[in-house]
Design an enzyme around this catalytic site. Structure first.
Site, PDB file in Angstrom:
ATOM      1  N   ILE A 259       0.844  -1.204   0.000  1.00  0.00           N
ATOM      2  CA  ILE A 259       0.000   0.000   0.000  1.00  0.00           C
ATOM      3  C   ILE A 259       0.882   1.257   0.000  1.00  0.00           C
ATOM      4  O   ILE A 259       0.580   2.252  -0.665  1.00  0.00           O
ATOM      5  CB  ILE A 259      -0.962  -0.001   1.208  1.00  0.00           C
TER       6      ILE A 259
ATOM      7  N   ASP B  71      11.944   2.539   5.128  1.00  0.00           N
ATOM      8  CA  ASP B  71      11.498   1.145   5.197  1.00  0.00           C
ATOM      9  C   ASP B  71      12.701   0.281   5.563  1.00  0.00           C
ATOM     10  O   ASP B  71      13.809   0.523   5.076  1.00  0.00           O
ATOM     11  CB  ASP B  71      10.919   0.723   3.824  1.00  0.00           C
TER      12      ASP B  71
ATOM     13  N   SER C 235      11.847  -5.375   5.592  1.00  0.00           N
ATOM     14  CA  SER C 235      11.599  -6.669   6.226  1.00  0.00           C
ATOM     15  C   SER C 235      10.525  -7.455   5.473  1.00  0.00           C
ATOM     16  O   SER C 235      10.475  -8.674   5.563  1.00  0.00           O
ATOM     17  CB  SER C 235      11.188  -6.491   7.699  1.00  0.00           C
TER      18      SER C 235
ATOM     19  N   SER D 115      -7.257  -0.831  10.320  1.00  0.00           N
ATOM     20  CA  SER D 115      -7.833  -1.935   9.557  1.00  0.00           C
ATOM     21  C   SER D 115      -9.255  -2.199  10.022  1.00  0.00           C
ATOM     22  O   SER D 115      -9.590  -1.976  11.197  1.00  0.00           O
ATOM     23  CB  SER D 115      -6.976  -3.176   9.817  1.00  0.00           C
TER      24      SER D 115
ATOM     25  N   TYR E 290      -2.432  -9.344  15.853  1.00  0.00           N
ATOM     26  CA  TYR E 290      -2.342  -8.293  14.837  1.00  0.00           C
ATOM     27  C   TYR E 290      -3.445  -7.249  15.068  1.00  0.00           C
ATOM     28  O   TYR E 290      -3.189  -6.040  15.084  1.00  0.00           O
ATOM     29  CB  TYR E 290      -2.465  -8.901  13.431  1.00  0.00           C
TER      30      TYR E 290
ATOM     31  N   LYS F  48      -3.495  -2.991  16.072  1.00  0.00           N
ATOM     32  CA  LYS F  48      -4.207  -1.911  15.370  1.00  0.00           C
ATOM     33  C   LYS F  48      -5.131  -1.178  16.341  1.00  0.00           C
ATOM     34  O   LYS F  48      -5.177   0.048  16.373  1.00  0.00           O
ATOM     35  CB  LYS F  48      -4.999  -2.464  14.178  1.00  0.00           C
TER      36      LYS F  48
ATOM     37  N   TYR G  20      -8.716   0.451   6.736  1.00  0.00           N
ATOM     38  CA  TYR G  20      -8.812  -0.110   5.392  1.00  0.00           C
ATOM     39  C   TYR G  20      -9.646  -1.379   5.421  1.00  0.00           C
ATOM     40  O   TYR G  20      -9.507  -2.201   6.319  1.00  0.00           O
ATOM     41  CB  TYR G  20      -7.448  -0.536   4.826  1.00  0.00           C
TER      42      TYR G  20
ATOM     43  N   PRO H 252      -9.886 -20.637  10.813  1.00  0.00           N
ATOM     44  CA  PRO H 252     -10.247 -20.135  12.148  1.00  0.00           C
ATOM     45  C   PRO H 252     -10.082 -18.619  12.220  1.00  0.00           C
ATOM     46  O   PRO H 252      -9.118 -18.072  11.681  1.00  0.00           O
ATOM     47  CB  PRO H 252      -9.234 -20.828  13.079  1.00  0.00           C
TER      48      PRO H 252
ATOM     49  N   ASP I 171     -11.965 -16.285  10.845  1.00  0.00           N
ATOM     50  CA  ASP I 171     -12.581 -15.485   9.779  1.00  0.00           C
ATOM     51  C   ASP I 171     -13.980 -15.030  10.185  1.00  0.00           C
ATOM     52  O   ASP I 171     -14.742 -15.806  10.781  1.00  0.00           O
ATOM     53  CB  ASP I 171     -12.692 -16.313   8.491  1.00  0.00           C
TER      54      ASP I 171
HETATM   55  P1  NAD Z   1       3.501  -4.580   3.497  1.00  0.00           P
HETATM   56  O1  NAD Z   1       4.085  -5.625   4.355  1.00  0.00           O
HETATM   57  O2  NAD Z   1       3.541  -4.768   2.025  1.00  0.00           O
HETATM   58  O3  NAD Z   1       4.162  -3.164   3.830  1.00  0.00           O
HETATM   59  C1  NAD Z   1       4.643  -2.831   5.101  1.00  0.00           C
HETATM   60  C2  NAD Z   1       6.055  -2.285   4.914  1.00  0.00           C
HETATM   61  O4  NAD Z   1       6.567  -1.898   6.197  1.00  0.00           O
HETATM   62  C3  NAD Z   1       7.015  -3.320   4.345  1.00  0.00           C
HETATM   63  O5  NAD Z   1       7.699  -2.745   3.248  1.00  0.00           O
HETATM   64  C4  NAD Z   1       7.980  -3.630   5.493  1.00  0.00           C
HETATM   65  O6  NAD Z   1       9.278  -3.920   5.024  1.00  0.00           O
HETATM   66  C5  NAD Z   1       7.908  -2.344   6.283  1.00  0.00           C
HETATM   67  N1  NAD Z   1       8.185  -2.445   7.720  1.00  0.00           N
HETATM   68  C6  NAD Z   1       7.676  -3.317   8.618  1.00  0.00           C
HETATM   69  N2  NAD Z   1       8.140  -3.051   9.860  1.00  0.00           N
HETATM   70  C7  NAD Z   1       8.977  -1.978   9.733  1.00  0.00           C
HETATM   71  C8  NAD Z   1       9.744  -1.214  10.641  1.00  0.00           C
HETATM   72  N3  NAD Z   1       9.771  -1.503  11.949  1.00  0.00           N
HETATM   73  N4  NAD Z   1      10.466  -0.172  10.169  1.00  0.00           N
HETATM   74  C9  NAD Z   1      10.460   0.137   8.837  1.00  0.00           C
HETATM   75  N5  NAD Z   1       9.751  -0.556   7.947  1.00  0.00           N
HETATM   76  C10 NAD Z   1       9.001  -1.590   8.376  1.00  0.00           C
HETATM   77  O7  NAD Z   1       1.993  -4.368   3.985  1.00  0.00           O
HETATM   78  P2  NAD Z   1       0.814  -3.526   3.332  1.00  0.00           P
HETATM   79  O8  NAD Z   1      -0.214  -4.459   2.854  1.00  0.00           O
HETATM   80  O9  NAD Z   1       1.352  -2.501   2.420  1.00  0.00           O
HETATM   81  O10 NAD Z   1       0.230  -2.836   4.641  1.00  0.00           O
HETATM   82  C11 NAD Z   1       0.623  -1.538   5.034  1.00  0.00           C
HETATM   83  C12 NAD Z   1      -0.076  -1.175   6.341  1.00  0.00           C
HETATM   84  O11 NAD Z   1      -1.486  -1.279   6.146  1.00  0.00           O
HETATM   85  C13 NAD Z   1       0.276  -2.065   7.519  1.00  0.00           C
HETATM   86  O12 NAD Z   1       0.311  -1.269   8.677  1.00  0.00           O
HETATM   87  C14 NAD Z   1      -0.893  -3.035   7.560  1.00  0.00           C
HETATM   88  O13 NAD Z   1      -1.088  -3.537   8.850  1.00  0.00           O
HETATM   89  C15 NAD Z   1      -2.051  -2.138   7.135  1.00  0.00           C
HETATM   90  N6  NAD Z   1      -3.185  -2.846   6.574  1.00  0.00           N
HETATM   91  C16 NAD Z   1      -3.006  -3.688   5.502  1.00  0.00           C
HETATM   92  C17 NAD Z   1      -4.095  -4.375   4.981  1.00  0.00           C
HETATM   93  C18 NAD Z   1      -3.932  -5.330   3.813  1.00  0.00           C
HETATM   94  O14 NAD Z   1      -4.845  -6.128   3.584  1.00  0.00           O
HETATM   95  N7  NAD Z   1      -2.849  -5.281   3.069  1.00  0.00           N
HETATM   96  C19 NAD Z   1      -5.366  -4.186   5.525  1.00  0.00           C
HETATM   97  C20 NAD Z   1      -5.519  -3.309   6.596  1.00  0.00           C
HETATM   98  C21 NAD Z   1      -4.418  -2.642   7.105  1.00  0.00           C
HETATM   99  N1  UFG Z   2      -9.614 -16.790   1.602  1.00  0.00           N
HETATM  100  C1  UFG Z   2      -9.746 -18.030   0.989  1.00  0.00           C
HETATM  101  N2  UFG Z   2      -8.607 -18.643   0.560  1.00  0.00           N
HETATM  102  C2  UFG Z   2      -7.375 -18.113   0.721  1.00  0.00           C
HETATM  103  C3  UFG Z   2      -7.246 -16.835   1.334  1.00  0.00           C
HETATM  104  C4  UFG Z   2      -8.406 -16.214   1.784  1.00  0.00           C
HETATM  105  O1  UFG Z   2     -10.844 -18.542   0.846  1.00  0.00           O
HETATM  106  O2  UFG Z   2      -6.391 -18.743   0.326  1.00  0.00           O
HETATM  107  C5  UFG Z   2     -10.837 -16.098   2.053  1.00  0.00           C
HETATM  108  C6  UFG Z   2     -10.850 -15.857   3.548  1.00  0.00           C
HETATM  109  O3  UFG Z   2     -11.400 -16.958   4.208  1.00  0.00           O
HETATM  110  C7  UFG Z   2     -11.713 -14.600   3.634  1.00  0.00           C
HETATM  111  C8  UFG Z   2     -11.476 -13.876   2.310  1.00  0.00           C
HETATM  112  O4  UFG Z   2     -10.885 -14.841   1.444  1.00  0.00           O
HETATM  113  O5  UFG Z   2     -13.054 -14.975   3.666  1.00  0.00           O
HETATM  114  C9  UFG Z   2     -10.505 -12.718   2.460  1.00  0.00           C
HETATM  115  O6  UFG Z   2      -9.340 -13.187   3.129  1.00  0.00           O
HETATM  116  P1  UFG Z   2      -8.000 -12.325   3.217  1.00  0.00           P
HETATM  117  O7  UFG Z   2      -7.013 -13.117   3.992  1.00  0.00           O
HETATM  118  O8  UFG Z   2      -7.624 -11.847   1.853  1.00  0.00           O
HETATM  119  O9  UFG Z   2      -8.466 -11.032   4.001  1.00  0.00           O
HETATM  120  P2  UFG Z   2      -9.095 -10.912   5.455  1.00  0.00           P
HETATM  121  O10 UFG Z   2     -10.407 -10.247   5.266  1.00  0.00           O
HETATM  122  O11 UFG Z   2      -9.104 -12.173   6.209  1.00  0.00           O
HETATM  123  O12 UFG Z   2      -8.019 -10.002   6.182  1.00  0.00           O
HETATM  124  C10 UFG Z   2      -7.411  -8.892   5.519  1.00  0.00           C
HETATM  125  C11 UFG Z   2      -5.967  -8.710   5.985  1.00  0.00           C
HETATM  126  C12 UFG Z   2      -5.912  -8.328   7.425  1.00  0.00           C
HETATM  127  C13 UFG Z   2      -6.780  -7.174   7.686  1.00  0.00           C
HETATM  128  C14 UFG Z   2      -8.167  -7.438   7.194  1.00  0.00           C
HETATM  129  C15 UFG Z   2      -9.033  -6.250   7.319  1.00  0.00           C
HETATM  130  O13 UFG Z   2      -5.244  -9.923   5.807  1.00  0.00           O
HETATM  131  O14 UFG Z   2      -4.583  -7.961   7.719  1.00  0.00           O
HETATM  132  O15 UFG Z   2      -8.138  -7.770   5.799  1.00  0.00           O
HETATM  133  O16 UFG Z   2      -8.428  -5.155   6.722  1.00  0.00           O
HETATM  134  F1  UFG Z   2      -6.835  -6.920   8.997  1.00  0.00           F
END
Ligand code: NAD
Ligand code: UFG
Length: 336
Positions: free
Chosen positions: A12, A31, A34, A124, A148, A152, A175, A291, A293
């Protein structure tokens, strides 16, 4: 002045860095790589004409973040840096508490030391737990179902406290489920290891890296039995961050805001839409529930529209077509 984007090499964060550049802001990405690679930084550079400063380091390092803020004239921070896998957090809760809370406290401390006030925080919809009613609004009850989610929820509460004593102006962006990729096909999701999210997993099946998509349960109380989520295009989400920063001066203090489309799709609907976008079937099979979900969640979007003037504009087929363009061109992510 510049925006500091912590975690800006991630999924993101990289899209948000490009959107901020397009909106006329100077960007500084910090960044520790990691969960990302320097190739993602190269992709941002290519899309922004090189207008990017990259600092490799830990957002919990108060000295490093303070120094970066001062040297780069930073006046706004978007804080993405965190670990994000629910299942990993259950296995390694301490790593999640340490990294997600540590980096947040570190960044806030550095902001306090350098008198920077404006922040956007990645939260989230996980903070809503299993909702009684959908859509969820910002005043719906909150809770945490795993470590996790705890980071948040407590991250939000920590920021509310700091804002309440006058230390920050902050938007807590909740999000829903980001999918898709930059329409150029040059930037996209590339987490390390086997993906746990639906669309990244599905796309790896489509490119032949994984055999079959497990559909985690088709016996929920939903129209087709599979769980329902609010998927939004990562570029819409990125633009939501620009809108939040723009809205902060007129909306000081602390506010939580949903960023979603307001519309839910089931897992089986997403699979069907992906098959349509790809023009061929994607191997999948229904297996046991995963588990933890929730059955269904989607966003109430009124507050985002009213306060930020933001609404998602890209639909599911565009999300999947863009995600596929990226994945097809980069079957092994940035490693190719
Ligand atoms: P991502 O893992 O692709 O990006 C996170 C980045 O942070 C990575 O590049 C990682 O290297 C860096 N990072 C982690 N710990 C660090 C630290 N201590 N110092 C510096 N860099 C660090 O994840 P994303 O999907 O881009 O998510 C971004 C943010 O949005 C996160 O806070 C995540 O929890 C939140 N979020 C993501 C989702 C999703 O579905 N992707 C949904 C809701 C919230
Ligand atoms: N799913 C499958 N098969 C897979 C992966 C997911 O059926 O291989 C299903 C899950 O059961 C769920 C849906 O697809 O019903 C979405 O699953 P995701 O893992 O893509 O997303 P989640 O809604 O479980 O969770 C995501 C992020 C979390 C975040 C949350 C809300 O992984 O970090 O959205 O923002 F907190």
């Amino acid at each position: 002045m510049a925006v500091l984007v912590t975690g800006g090499a991630g999924y993101i964060g990289s899209h948000t860095a490009v959107a901020l550049h397009e909106a006329g802001r100077r960007i500084v990405v910090l960044d520790d790589l990691s969960n990302s690679s320097e190739r993602a930084v190269d992709a941002i550079r290519a899309l922004t004409g090189g207008n990017l400063t990259f600092v490799q380091g830990d957002a919990a390092d108060v000295d490093l973040v303070s120094r970066t803020i001062v040297e780069q004239d930073v006046d706004e921070v978007v804080h993405f840096a965190a670990f994000k896998s629910v299942s990993d957090s259950v296995e390694r809760p301490l790593a999640y508490f340490a990294n997600n809370m540590g980096s947040l406290v570190g960044v806030v401390e550095a902001m306090a030391a350098t008198r920077v006030r404006r922040m956007v925080f990645s939260s989230s919809c996980t903070v809503y737990g299993e909702p009684d009613e959908v859509p969820v609004t910002e005043s719906s009850p909150t809770g945490a179902a795993n470590p996790y989610g705890w980071t948040k929820l407590h991250g939000e509460q920590f920021l509310e406290q700091v804002a309440a004593v006058g230390g920050l102006d902050v938007m807590l962006l909740r999000y829903f489920n980001p999918v898709g990729a930059h329409p150029s096909g040059t930037m996209g999701e590339d987490s390390r290891g086997v993906p746990t999210n639906l669309v990244p997993y599905l796309m790896q099946v489509a490119v032949g890296r994984l055999e079959r998509l497990p559909v985690f349960g088709a016996d929920y109380d939903t129209p087709d039995g599979s769980p329902v989520r609010d998927y939004l295009h990562v570029v819409d989400l990125a633009e939501g961050h620009v809108a939040a920063l723009d809205a902060l001066p007129a909306n000081p203090g602390c506010r939580a805001i949903n960023l979603g489309t307001g519309r839910g799709y089931s897992v089986l609907e997403v699979v069907a839409a992906a098959e349509h976008a790809l023009g061929r079937p994607v191997a999948h099979e229904v297996v046991d529930r995963r588990p933890g979900d929730v059955a269904r969640i989607w966003a109430g979007t009124d507050l985002a529209e009213r306060l930020l003037g933001w609404a998602a504009s890209r639909g599911l087929s565009e999300m999947l077509a863009d995600h596929w363009r990226w994945q097809e061109a980069h079957p092994h992510g940035y490693g190719d």
